[in-house]
Design a protein around this motif. Structure first.
Motif, PDB file in Angstrom:
ATOM      1  N   ASP A  56      27.879   2.382  14.657  1.00 33.76           N
ATOM      2  CA  ASP A  56      27.320   3.131  13.299  1.00 33.76           C
ATOM      3  C   ASP A  56      27.846   4.696  13.082  1.00 33.76           C
ATOM      4  N   GLY A  57      27.172   5.176  12.409  1.00 32.78           N
ATOM      5  CA  GLY A  57      27.848   6.747  12.356  1.00 32.78           C
ATOM      6  C   GLY A  57      28.590   6.845  11.110  1.00 32.78           C
ATOM      7  N   LEU A  58      29.815   7.587  11.174  1.00 28.07           N
ATOM      8  CA  LEU A  58      30.746   7.843  10.175  1.00 28.07           C
ATOM      9  C   LEU A  58      31.801   6.824  10.209  1.00 28.07           C
ATOM     10  N   VAL A  59      31.406   5.481   9.673  1.00 31.73           N
ATOM     11  CA  VAL A  59      32.271   4.314   9.444  1.00 31.73           C
ATOM     12  C   VAL A  59      31.753   3.811   8.218  1.00 31.73           C
ATOM     13  N   GLU A  60      32.870   3.093   7.809  1.00 32.97           N
ATOM     14  CA  GLU A  60      32.840   2.192   6.483  1.00 32.97           C
ATOM     15  C   GLU A  60      31.936   1.129   6.570  1.00 32.97           C
ATOM     16  N   GLY A 108      36.762   0.943  10.028  1.00 27.40           N
ATOM     17  CA  GLY A 108      37.263   2.025   9.077  1.00 27.40           C
ATOM     18  C   GLY A 108      36.510   3.395   9.335  1.00 27.40           C
ATOM     19  N   VAL A 109      37.181   4.209   9.902  1.00 21.09           N
ATOM     20  CA  VAL A 109      36.660   5.554  10.403  1.00 21.09           C
ATOM     21  C   VAL A 109      36.661   6.334   9.246  1.00 21.09           C
ATOM     22  N   LEU A 110      35.318   6.855   8.713  1.00 19.53           N
ATOM     23  CA  LEU A 110      35.389   8.074   7.744  1.00 19.53           C
ATOM     24  C   LEU A 110      35.762   9.535   7.829  1.00 19.53           C
ATOM     25  N   SER A 192      29.274   5.151  18.161  1.00 22.07           N
ATOM     26  CA  SER A 192      29.086   5.849  16.981  1.00 22.07           C
ATOM     27  C   SER A 192      30.153   6.796  16.869  1.00 22.07           C
ATOM     28  N   LEU A 193      30.577   6.807  15.512  1.00 19.41           N
ATOM     29  CA  LEU A 193      31.560   7.888  14.860  1.00 19.41           C
ATOM     30  C   LEU A 193      30.795   9.119  14.768  1.00 19.41           C
ATOM     31  N   MET A 194      31.091  10.378  15.187  1.00 11.81           N
ATOM     32  CA  MET A 194      30.282  11.326  14.880  1.00 11.81           C
ATOM     33  C   MET A 194      31.120  12.525  14.500  1.00 11.81           C
ATOM     34  N   ASP A 195      30.504  13.754  13.740  1.00 10.28           N
ATOM     35  CA  ASP A 195      31.339  14.931  13.551  1.00 10.28           C
ATOM     36  C   ASP A 195      31.356  15.909  14.425  1.00 10.28           C
ATOM     37  N   ARG A 196      30.475  15.668  15.624  1.00  9.46           N
ATOM     38  CA  ARG A 196      30.469  16.725  16.636  1.00  9.46           C
ATOM     39  C   ARG A 196      30.755  16.037  18.096  1.00  9.46           C
ATOM     40  N   GLU A 197      30.877  16.888  19.048  1.00 10.31           N
ATOM     41  CA  GLU A 197      30.964  16.554  20.339  1.00 10.31           C
ATOM     42  C   GLU A 197      29.745  15.680  20.801  1.00 10.31           C
ATOM     43  N   PRO A 198      29.767  14.425  21.241  1.00  4.85           N
ATOM     44  CA  PRO A 198      28.455  13.944  21.572  1.00  4.85           C
ATOM     45  C   PRO A 198      27.940  14.191  22.924  1.00  4.85           C
ATOM     46  N   PRO A 199      26.860  14.279  23.348  1.00  3.70           N
ATOM     47  CA  PRO A 199      26.441  14.429  24.910  1.00  3.70           C
ATOM     48  C   PRO A 199      26.711  13.527  25.616  1.00  3.70           C
ATOM     49  N   THR A 200      27.100  13.829  26.954  1.00  4.62           N
ATOM     50  CA  THR A 200      27.578  12.703  27.950  1.00  4.62           C
ATOM     51  C   THR A 200      26.970  12.925  29.243  1.00  4.62           C
ATOM     52  N   THR A 201      26.640  11.745  29.877  1.00 11.27           N
ATOM     53  CA  THR A 201      25.485  11.737  31.065  1.00 11.27           C
ATOM     54  C   THR A 201      25.869  12.561  32.128  1.00 11.27           C
ATOM     55  N   TRP A 202      27.046  12.615  32.695  1.00 12.56           N
ATOM     56  CA  TRP A 202      27.436  13.553  33.834  1.00 12.56           C
ATOM     57  C   TRP A 202      27.359  14.875  33.422  1.00 12.56           C
TER      58      TRP A 202
END
Lengths: 267, 209
Positions: A56-60, A108-110, A192-202
């Motif tokens: 999901d996210g910024l994908v066609e 398809g990456v937007l 998920s394709l995102m426009d900002r840096e996603p949070p990461t667990t560690w």
């Protein structure tokens, strides 16, 4: 005329692979417990069929893709990669997989997308570590889009020519060989394709110790231990300690991605 | 004084304990080491034997050191007297610490002295672990009857208070090395701190008002 070798040979190392026994009995997969032997002991309970991945996210073409659909049209090939854990041990793993870029191109990456976020299955009834909430689940990881599109970045579906063992992240996981192992997220259920840096667990848990980039770097130590050298797993009591290589030995391929960046700051 | 109700049980236990030679504790204390050797020989330590070997030796050291600190509170609380075995328990704690250190130096970091030196300065958990070991050395060195005689009981007892900071440092060393928050190191540190609280409480009570 020149005949190009198979594309994957270019990316495989010619070191002897770690034994299947070692690769499948020495794992960090905290969903099944903190111990290295816990994943092998408990991962059998994980249901991997049926399996679907939500993209999901910024994908066609967002949607929930069945596993067969995720791998459809991709060429599965063997890649023998170095694997370096942030805990200063390493293995050589003969992965089976396809390039993540193949999947991303298919969905398809937007244009606005700059990062890719990943999520691991978190199913308490099958995962004792998730029941105990020994970390904040689901486990999440992320890459910058150019890292995700790099030909070294693999979606792995097996090792040693066989389907992925459950304790190694069945049925499908990420492999980013120039980064510490915790970036190579297992048993993926969401991309998920995102426009900002996603949070990461560690990074969320201990930001001074684990950065978003987590590139293997012998010059930037973990605050609590040196990253200058590593122990190779599966070579017995007298295994020789090796010097850790910049970008885990993949500097020629990936150093350009970080040109001009202060790697001590963006660790 | 222990509760009156416990006294018959304690005196029966003490009668039994008097028949146990201290050699039994020394030999019993070797069982974990022999068990590790057996596991090692049979592949029971898994694909990375160095790490569990190092880890188990360290844990056993901590267990013996904690056990040695429990001897006095146990006597006061229940009347059960293990004082005769305390030296063996404490020296075993030192022995396992020494083996733990040797495994780290030789098998793990493999005598890479530049990395060792940097680790000692830059890594608090290694600094603290080494501090714990250094504090134990004079205790082990003065663990003979001759040393007690030469030093005199008061000075010897004073020196052996170092068992406290050494054990606290050992427990901290364990907690600091792990990723995330697994329960075991927290439990060990909790036990040590509990013993410290008991001990401080006793000092305060025995101080003149």
């Amino acid at each position: 005329f020149a005949v190009a070798g198979p594309a994957f040979a270019r990316y495989s190392v010619d070191e002897a692979p770690t034994s299947l026994e070692a690769i499948t009995s020495y794992n960090n997969f905290y969903e099944f417990g903190f111990g290295k032997e816990d994943p092998k002991r408990h991962a059998g309970a994980m249901t991997i069929d049926p399996w679907s991945v939500k993209i999901d996210g910024l994908v066609e073409k967002p949607g929930t893709y069945d596993l067969a659909d995720v791998t459809k049209g991709q060429t599965i090939e063997e890649r023998i990669y170095r694997f370096r854990c942030v805990e200063a041990w390493s293995m050589i793993v003969p992965w089976m997989g396809f390039e993540l870029s193949g999947l991303l191109n298919r969905v398809g990456v937007l244009p606005g997308a700059k990062y890719v976020a990943f999520e691991t299955l978190a199913r308490p009834e099958e995962m004792p570590g998730v029941r105990k909430m020994n970390l904040d689940y689901p486990y999440v990881e992320g890459l910058r889009l150019d890292e995700a599109m790099h030909p070294l970045t693999l979606m792995a579906t097996g090792l040693y020519g066989e389907p992925m063992p459950k304790q190694n992240g069945a049925p499908i996981r990420l492999v980013v060989p120039w980064k510490y192992g915790f970036k190579s997220i297992k048993s993926i259920v969401r991309i998920s394709l995102m426009d900002r840096e996603p949070p990461t667990t560690w990074n969320m848990l201990q930001p001074q110790e684990y950065g978003f980039y987590a590139n293997v770097n012998p010059q930037v130590d973990h605050p609590r231990w040196s990253q200058a050298s590593e122990r190779r797993i599966g070579e017995g009591l007298f295994a020789k300690r090796r010097d850790t290589l910049m970008f885990n030995g993949y500097a020629d391929e990936v150093a350009g991605l970080y040109a001009g960046m202060d790697l001590a700051r963006f660790y | 004084m222990p509760p009156v109700a416990l006294m018959p049980i304690a005196s029966r236990a003490n009668r039994g304990l008097r028949r146990v030679p201290t050699a039994a504790v020394w030999l019993g204390g070797l069982i974990p080491a022999l068990w590790l050797v057996w596991l090692l020989a049979n592949g029971g330590l898994g694909p990375d034997p160095v790490r569990p070997l190092e880890h188990e030796l360290g844990i056993w050291s901590l267990r013996f050191l904690i056990a040695a600190l429990c001897v006095s509170p146990l006597l006061r609380a229940t009347g059960v007297n293990l004082i005769r075995f305390r030296r063996a328990i404490g020296v075993l704690g030192f022995g396992y610490a020494a083996l733990h250190l040797m495994v780290w130096l030789v098998l793990d970091i493999q005598l890479r002295w530049d990395e060792i030196a940097r680790d000692l300065v830059k890594r608090p958990y290694i600094t603290i672990g080494m501090l714990a070991f250094v504090l134990l050395v004079p205790l082990a060195a003065t663990s003979t009857n001759g040393a007690i005689r030469r030093m005199g009981g008061a000075a010897w007892r004073q020196l052996h208070l170092l068992a406290w900071p050494a054990t606290i440092a050992g427990a901290l060393h364990y907690l600091m090395v792990v990723k995330a928050w697994p329960p075991e190191p927290i439990v060990y540190l909790g036990i040590v701190l509990g013993l410290v609280v008991l001990r401080l409480g006793r000092i305060r009570r025995s101080a003149p008002a």
